[in-house]
Design a protein around this motif. Sequence first.
Motif, short mmCIF file in Angstrom:
data_model
loop_
_atom_site.label_atom_id
_atom_site.label_comp_id
_atom_site.label_asym_id
_atom_site.label_seq_id
_atom_site.Cartn_x
_atom_site.Cartn_y
_atom_site.Cartn_z
N THR A 176 0.92 -1.23 -0.11
CA THR A 176 0.10 -0.01 0.12
C THR A 176 0.87 1.26 -0.02
N LYS A 177 0.53 2.30 -0.80
CA LYS A 177 1.31 3.59 -0.69
C LYS A 177 0.27 4.54 -0.42
N ILE A 178 0.63 5.42 0.44
CA ILE A 178 -0.06 6.44 1.03
C ILE A 178 0.90 7.75 0.47
N SER A 179 0.41 8.83 -0.30
CA SER A 179 0.78 9.86 -0.60
C SER A 179 0.21 11.15 -0.01
N VAL A 180 0.88 12.28 0.16
CA VAL A 180 0.15 13.30 0.69
C VAL A 180 0.88 14.61 0.04
N TRP A 181 -0.09 15.29 -0.47
CA TRP A 181 0.53 16.53 -1.02
C TRP A 181 0.54 17.71 -0.49
N GLN A 182 1.19 18.72 -0.84
CA GLN A 182 1.38 19.98 -0.16
C GLN A 182 0.24 20.79 -0.08
N PRO A 183 -0.07 21.32 1.28
CA PRO A 183 -1.36 21.93 1.08
C PRO A 183 -1.52 23.24 0.34
N VAL A 184 -2.76 23.46 -0.36
CA VAL A 184 -2.75 24.35 -1.23
C VAL A 184 -3.85 25.57 -0.73
N GLU A 185 -3.50 26.74 -0.94
CA GLU A 185 -4.53 27.87 -0.46
C GLU A 185 -5.63 27.82 -1.33
N HIS B 4 -7.89 32.01 4.82
CA HIS B 4 -8.23 30.77 5.94
C HIS B 4 -8.88 29.72 5.38
N ASN B 5 -8.50 29.18 4.18
CA ASN B 5 -9.27 28.40 3.49
C ASN B 5 -7.89 27.44 2.71
N TRP B 6 -7.35 26.14 3.65
CA TRP B 6 -6.34 25.51 2.89
C TRP B 6 -6.76 23.88 3.00
N ARG B 7 -6.22 23.25 1.61
CA ARG B 7 -6.64 22.05 1.47
C ARG B 7 -5.43 21.08 1.27
N CYS B 8 -5.43 19.87 1.93
CA CYS B 8 -4.41 18.97 1.55
C CYS B 8 -5.13 17.61 1.31
N SER B 9 -4.57 17.39 0.08
CA SER B 9 -4.95 16.23 -0.51
C SER B 9 -4.13 14.82 -0.10
N PHE B 10 -4.64 13.75 -0.09
CA PHE B 10 -3.98 12.46 -0.14
C PHE B 10 -4.45 11.19 -1.00
N LEU B 11 -3.83 10.32 -1.00
CA LEU B 11 -4.10 9.13 -1.82
C LEU B 11 -3.68 7.89 -1.02
N ILE B 12 -4.67 6.90 -0.81
CA ILE B 12 -4.13 5.61 -0.27
C ILE B 12 -4.57 4.79 -1.74
N ALA C 188 -8.04 17.19 3.39
CA ALA C 188 -8.67 17.68 4.69
C ALA C 188 -8.31 19.29 4.59
N ASP C 189 -9.48 19.95 5.03
CA ASP C 189 -9.29 21.52 5.06
C ASP C 189 -9.06 22.05 6.17
N GLY C 190 -8.30 23.09 6.26
CA GLY C 190 -7.87 23.80 7.62
C GLY C 190 -7.96 25.21 7.41
N ASP C 191 -7.60 26.09 8.65
CA ASP C 191 -7.59 27.41 8.44
C ASP C 191 -6.13 27.88 8.00
N ASP C 192 -5.13 27.31 7.95
CA ASP C 192 -3.78 27.49 7.62
C ASP C 192 -3.37 26.23 7.23
N SER C 193 -2.20 25.92 6.65
CA SER C 193 -1.58 24.81 5.85
C SER C 193 -1.06 23.78 6.88
N MET C 194 -0.78 24.20 7.88
CA MET C 194 -0.35 23.39 9.07
C MET C 194 -1.65 22.43 9.66
N GLN C 195 -2.80 23.08 9.92
CA GLN C 195 -3.75 22.52 10.20
C GLN C 195 -4.27 21.60 9.18
N ALA C 196 -4.46 21.87 7.87
CA ALA C 196 -5.00 21.26 7.00
C ALA C 196 -3.89 19.83 6.87
N LEU C 197 -2.80 20.06 6.86
CA LEU C 197 -1.79 18.77 7.04
C LEU C 197 -1.94 17.92 7.99
#
Length: 134
Positions: free
Chosen positions: A49-58, A62-70, A81-90
């Motif tokens: 299984t490969k899990i990949s996480v991409w860099q959060p995108v603004e 106050h609206n960031w999104r971090c995408s991932f793939l399993i 996952a969405d967050g108020d900033d890149s750290m929270q989204a990650l």
Amino acid sequence: MTSLKKSRSRRMRKKLFVGEFLSFPNLTKHAIARRDLEFTYIDGRIISTKISVWQPVELGPHNWRCSFLIQTIHFEKSSYADGDDSMQALLLATHKISSHLTALENKFDGRFSQYGCHHGFPALTEHTFPSSIT
């Protein structure tokens, strides 16, 4: 590469980053983080299984999104996952990965592991955040 192919490739990447595109394995090399796990079925079969996480995108203020793939050879799941900033989204993405792994374990009757132990992603519990956020 023709300009049409380049344009299509850019559109596909953009869709993946916002969590709309389900499968684009060639982009896993552009992930900011990856983890290799094993999925062991109840009958003992093991698949990688490969899990990949991409860099959060603004997406906006106050609206960031971090995408991932399993991804495995038998199933895959993409989300974000969405967050108020890149750290929270990650950070929320790592918790969502854990939730998705648990759901996939239940759906496909097996367990994810890394080096024979737990997969290592944190579980999101009701005590992690105030109830108004969860």
